[in-house]
Design an enzyme around this catalytic site. Structure first.
Site, mmCIF file in Angstrom:
data_model
loop_
_atom_site.group_PDB
_atom_site.id
_atom_site.type_symbol
_atom_site.label_atom_id
_atom_site.label_comp_id
_atom_site.label_asym_id
_atom_site.label_seq_id
_atom_site.Cartn_x
_atom_site.Cartn_y
_atom_site.Cartn_z
ATOM 1 N N ASN A 1 -1.102 -0.288 -4.810
ATOM 2 C CA ASN A 1 -0.485 0.347 -5.979
ATOM 3 C C ASN A 1 1.008 0.582 -5.804
ATOM 4 O OD1 ASN A 1 -2.923 0.559 -7.387
ATOM 5 N ND2 ASN A 1 -3.441 2.454 -6.338
ATOM 6 N N ASN A 2 1.513 0.461 -4.578
ATOM 7 C CA ASN A 2 2.934 0.675 -4.322
ATOM 8 C C ASN A 2 3.667 -0.648 -4.564
ATOM 9 O OD1 ASN A 2 5.487 0.880 -2.712
ATOM 10 N ND2 ASN A 2 4.672 2.926 -2.337
ATOM 11 N N SER A 3 4.798 -0.580 -5.223
ATOM 12 C CA SER A 3 5.507 -1.807 -5.604
ATOM 13 C C SER A 3 6.566 -2.249 -4.593
ATOM 14 C CB SER A 3 6.134 -1.647 -6.994
ATOM 15 O OG SER A 3 6.959 -0.515 -7.049
#
Length: 159
Positions: free
Chosen positions: A43-45
């Site tokens: 979920n972290n970009s």
């Protein structure tokens, strides 16, 4: 007795002698801590941004390729905090924070000329003695679209 489930300890810096930019996050999230990798949460970009800016959107086969891409581009990673208490992964839950010795790291690696903070919480925790920028948080808690984050990081990573 201390609740070990909420005690979080950061990783060592991901750095080499060629590093010119130091990206400082706050504290690795639970997925990262479990896997022993910076920005491991899908979920972290963070890695999507690095892929777009430095890897021609080819994707990374594994964590080693991600690390190699950073090193090739003279980018180091670390966290402002060495430890803290935190339920879950949200920076807003951080308590009893202890800072890493960033000044000592900068003395050890004098080629670092700029710090880029990954979000506001990291920036509020430490005031650097060299040039710095505050980039959009790559956390999924920051709801901005990936294109906005990529443009923001591109401008902040300029040397």
């Amino acid at each position: 007795m201390e609740n070990t489930e909420i005690k979080k300890v950061s990783f060592p810096p991901l750095i080499d002698e060629e590093a010119e930019i130091l990206i400082l996050g706050t504290m690795p999230g639970n997925d990262s801590l479990r896997l022993g990798q910076y920005y491991a949460s899908s979920n972290n970009s963070f890695w999507k941004i690095i892929n777009a800016l430095f890897n021609e959107n080819k994707g990374f086969a594994d964590y080693k390729e991600k690390v190699d891409c950073l090193k090739k581009n003279h980018i180091a990673l670390w966290n402002v905090l060495s430890s803290c208490n935190r339920e879950g992964s949200a920076d807003s839950n951080i308590q009893e924070e202890k800072l890493n010795d960033i000044e000592a790291l900068l003395k050890q690696y004098p080629n670092i000329k700029k710090i880029v903070f990954n979000g506001q919480k990291a920036a509020k925790s430490y005031t650097p003695c060299i040039a710095y920028a505050i980039a959009e948080s790559t956390s999924n808690a920051n709801a901005k679209k990936i294109g906005v984050k990529i443009k923001n990081w591109e401008s902040n990573l300029k040397k």
